[in-house]
Motif scaffolding. Structure first.
Motif, PDB file in Angstrom:
ATOM      1  N   ASN A 128       0.877  -1.159   0.000  1.00  0.00           N
ATOM      2  CA  ASN A 128       0.000   0.000   0.000  1.00  0.00           C
ATOM      3  C   ASN A 128       0.917   1.213   0.000  1.00  0.00           C
ATOM      4  N   ASN A 156       4.203   0.932   2.144  1.00  0.00           N
ATOM      5  CA  ASN A 156       4.068   0.056   3.306  1.00  0.00           C
ATOM      6  C   ASN A 156       3.535  -1.319   2.923  1.00  0.00           C
ATOM      7  N   MET A 184       1.296  -4.729   3.672  1.00  0.00           N
ATOM      8  CA  MET A 184       0.084  -5.231   4.314  1.00  0.00           C
ATOM      9  C   MET A 184       0.015  -6.740   4.117  1.00  0.00           C
ATOM     10  N   THR A 233      -0.975  -5.086   9.369  1.00  0.00           N
ATOM     11  CA  THR A 233      -0.137  -4.028   8.817  1.00  0.00           C
ATOM     12  C   THR A 233       1.290  -4.296   9.273  1.00  0.00           C
ATOM     13  N   ASN A 253       4.314   0.763   8.840  1.00  0.00           N
ATOM     14  CA  ASN A 253       3.434   1.932   8.854  1.00  0.00           C
ATOM     15  C   ASN A 253       4.281   3.199   8.857  1.00  0.00           C
TER      16      ASN A 253
END
Length: 723
Positions: A159, A162, A164, A172, A175
């Motif tokens: 994402n 980052n 996931m 997660t 972050n």
């Protein structure tokens, strides 16, 4: 009556006359209208003697099996796949345009696919025989770099910057708010060193290893966006040669506990981490640690649980550079043995090592350069690979016995063999082409030697256009001994008593090869198009290019362009020896490294080259990035003479002929500063130079605009060289 008959005959001939290629056909026709018939995305089913591939309309996955005497059948259609997905996810819509062409066989009966819904993407395990979804994991439609765990339970995906996890574990992993911290990206080290992924699942699916790239200290480089009312700046991180580079680490994430361990790859922060490989038992990670100078590689072993360094298995050093490009390949049934690819003894070949770092066997064969490793037979005693041979012109399939080191050539016909081997090692699907064969696909049983022909493609140009005559030629390099491969395309309606203008198409840099023994001899259709317009079109793979071994390439070290140009001028001597070549009308065209070569040839040999078109050219290597640039040139502060000697900016005053420089304004590879500095130097020197910018394109001009590009190149040559 006779006149009427003759008029009818001539009218009929005119109606069926074959036409020259259009610019549109010359731009994309090689891969569309004129692509020889072939099998699309062929794969052997795992542990099965059956081959699968896409249907002609991409609507189905087809199959041929030994049990069915290799007859073609439909295995799964996109309609069946969409229906199965709808049954699993009734609230989503699945309007599949084609059957997913990037499928994989997870096991004998299970397909691994990516299927797009209305608002989500799904990683799917699909039972191909029962036509039902075994498991599907939904992730964001904007997900990037998705990687399914070996047990099929969890997907790791990006994402933005980052990581996931989705599926059995929805978590997660990172972050980081600062965009200068990039996790799990395959663009680490700018995808040099063979890097094509940024995340690796452990074989037991318990851990995820990933790159953490810190580029906060790398200078921002501005790319101007022209599509807003007031132009805006998009900053990218671009580590230029000799300047601050990114700092990269490898982190092991434990899925169950959420704990993270950073591998203790101690050393200078700007070193490169390559060849990342898990041990089969998921306990250790092997990493190639390469110094920034790129002349000293350590193959290290680390404890995945603690991150601790265990030992250095072996090292490679060079007076030029070491270039690791491939992960380890473990031998089936031998968790303590792996294959490693290196050119340490002159040619990139296979070596068998233990996990303690002992070299058991050199598995190289003659001067064959390995191109693709294809896997093992069922026993794990033999390995298969594609190797470049015949001075780099051909690609052949080889089988090597890991115990004895004995190697045999499985294919022998001169040309390019693109092969895949069944998982038991008993069957070979061979797609073969040469300068006289568009494509011939067959299946060979290695035990019985029986060959079953699947298709024999017709000449796709027959009845549509007549391609000009082409021939392979050999030119001796400037060292007086090395044979170089060349391709000569004659003008349409060739008349040996005439004199023709020449377009030399050049690249000339590492990791590229333009002349090969395959259909069209490796040329693009634009080359043939220009020959149809009345040009001799010539290409030469000089020293420094690919598939000929270490010493052939490494002549470029610290002096990019020098030996390459010397060889290209031997090609010019070859051209001048031809009575049909007009020595006063020779032009040159190239892109990227070829743009650098084009500009260099126009400046250093202005009495020979009257016209040049340089696309996306490197004009001074100090403006190029660290990983590629310093490998071949070292740092500017370490090699000031080399950088000064091949800078085309400092040579601008030597320009004599007509030169068109083309650049993409959004180019993140060869930044536009290169060509702008050159243009400024031409202005200062009072030299006229032509410049054209593609405002929305990056390093290459793609899509429909490429027709515009090719038209501009043709018109430039016609205006200043053809007349």
């Amino acid at each position: 009556m006779r006149k009427l008959l003759l008029l009818f005959l001539f009218t009929g001939i005119a109606a069926t006359a074959q036409k020259n290629l259009t610019l549109q056909q010359a731009t994309s026709g090689k891969y569309q209208e004129f692509a020889p018939k072939s099998l699309v995305s062929p794969l052997w089913r795992k542990d099965d003697r059956a081959i699968t591939y896409m249907s002609d309309n991409y609507a189905s996955l087809m199959q041929r099996s030994e049990a069915a005497n290799w007859a073609e059948t439909t295995l799964v259609t996109k309609t069946e796949l969409a229906a199965a997905m709808k049954a699993k996810f009734p609230d989503d819509a699945f309007m599949l345009q084609i059957f997913p062409y990037n499928y994989q066989w997870k096991d004998k009966g299970t397909l691994q696919l990516e299927v797009s819904g209305k608002n989500k993407m799904y990683l799917v395990l699909f039972d191909a025989d029962k036509k039902e979804v075994k498991n599907a994991i939904a992730i964001s439609a904007d997900a990037k770099n998705q990687v399914l765990s070996p047990d099929g339970s969890t997907v790791a995906w990006l994402n933005d910057n980052n990581i996931m996890l989705s599926g059995k574990s929805d978590k997660t992993v990172t972050n980081d708010i600062d965009k200068g911290i990039v996790n799990g990206s395959d663009y680490t080290h700018r995808q040099e060193f063979g890097i094509n992924k940024g995340m690796w699942w452990s074989p037991d699916s318990g851990k995820l290893l990933y790159y953490r790239k810190d580029e906060t200290m790398v200078a921002d480089y501005p790319l101007i966006q022209w599509d807003s009312r007031i132009a805006e700046t998009k900053n990218i991180k671009y580590p230029m040669a000799g300047m601050k580079s990114e700092e990269v680490t490898l982190v092991a994430y434990d899925v169950a506990s959420g704990n993270k361990v950073t591998l203790k790859t101690e050393g200078p922060k700007e070193q490169f981490l390559t060849c990342v490989t898990w041990s089969p038992d998921s306990k250790y990670v092997f990493v190639g640690v390469l110094n920034r100078e790129q002349n000293h590689l350590k193959l290290n072993k680390y404890d995945a649980a603690t991150g601790n360094f265990i030992k250095t298995l072996f090292e490679e050093k060079a007076t030029t550079y070491v270039e690791p490009l491939h992960d380890f390949t473990f031998v089936p049934g031998h968790s303590d043995q792996f294959l490693y690819r290196t050119e340490k003894e002159g040619y990139e070949q296979l070596y068998l090592y233990t996990t303690e770092g002992k070299q058991l066997k050199k598995l190289g064969y003659l001067n064959v350069v390995i191109q693709d490793f294809l896997g093992f037979d069922a026993s794990g005693k033999n390995a298969f690979y594609i190797g470049a041979t015949n001075n780099g012109l051909d690609r052949q399939l080889y089988k090597v016995d890991l115990g004895s080191g004995k190697t045999i050539a499985v294919t022998t016909a001169n040309g390019t063999h693109n092969t895949i081997v069944s998982t038991d090692g008993g069957l070979v699907l061979d797609s073969y082409s040469s300068i006289t064969t568009p494509n011939r696909v067959s299946i060979t049983d290695l035990k019985s030697k029986k060959v079953t022909e699947i298709l024999n493609a017709e000449d796709p140009y027959k009845g549509k256009t007549v391609l000009p005559k082409m021939e392979l030629v050999t030119v001796t390099a400037a060292d007086g001994k090395t044979p170089l491969n060349g391709r000569l395309i004659y003008p349409a309606n060739f008349d040996a008593n005439k004199k023709y203008p020449v377009m030399v198409y050049v690249y000339g840099g590492p990791h590229a090869q333009l002349v090969t023994n395959e259909w069209l001899c490796g040329a693009g259709l634009f080359d043939y198009y220009m020959a149809q317009q009345g040009y001799v079109v010539f290409t030469l793979d000089n020293r420094g290019s690919d598939a000929r071994g270490r010493d052939f390439e490494h002549v470029v070290h610290r002096n990019l362009g020098v030996n390459e140009m010397a060889d290209q001028m031997k090609g010019v001597d070859f051209l001048k020896s031809k009575s049909f070549v007009d020595a006063d009308r020779i032009g040159v065209y190239g892109w990227s490294f070829g743009g650098f070569m084009t500009t260099s040839l126009m400046l250093d040999h202005g009495d020979v080259f009257k016209v040049g078109v340089a696309g996306g050219p490197v004009c001074d290597w100090k403006y190029y990035e660290v990983m590629y640039g310093e490998r071949y040139m070292d740092m500017p502060q370490e090699n000031p003479e080399g950088y000064a000697g091949n800078s085309v900016i400092s040579k601008a005053a030597k320009l004599k002929g007509r030169l068109l420089v083309i650049h993409g304004a959004q180019d993140p590879v060869v930044v536009q500063q290169n060509s702008m500095e050159f243009i400024q130097a031409c202005i200062a020197a009072g030299k006229q130079v032509d410049y054209f910018l593609y405002p929305t394109h990056e390093h290459n001009v793609r899509g429909k605009d490429r027709v515009h590009l090719n038209q501009k190149i043709e018109e430039y040559f016609d205006t200043y060289l053809k007349k």
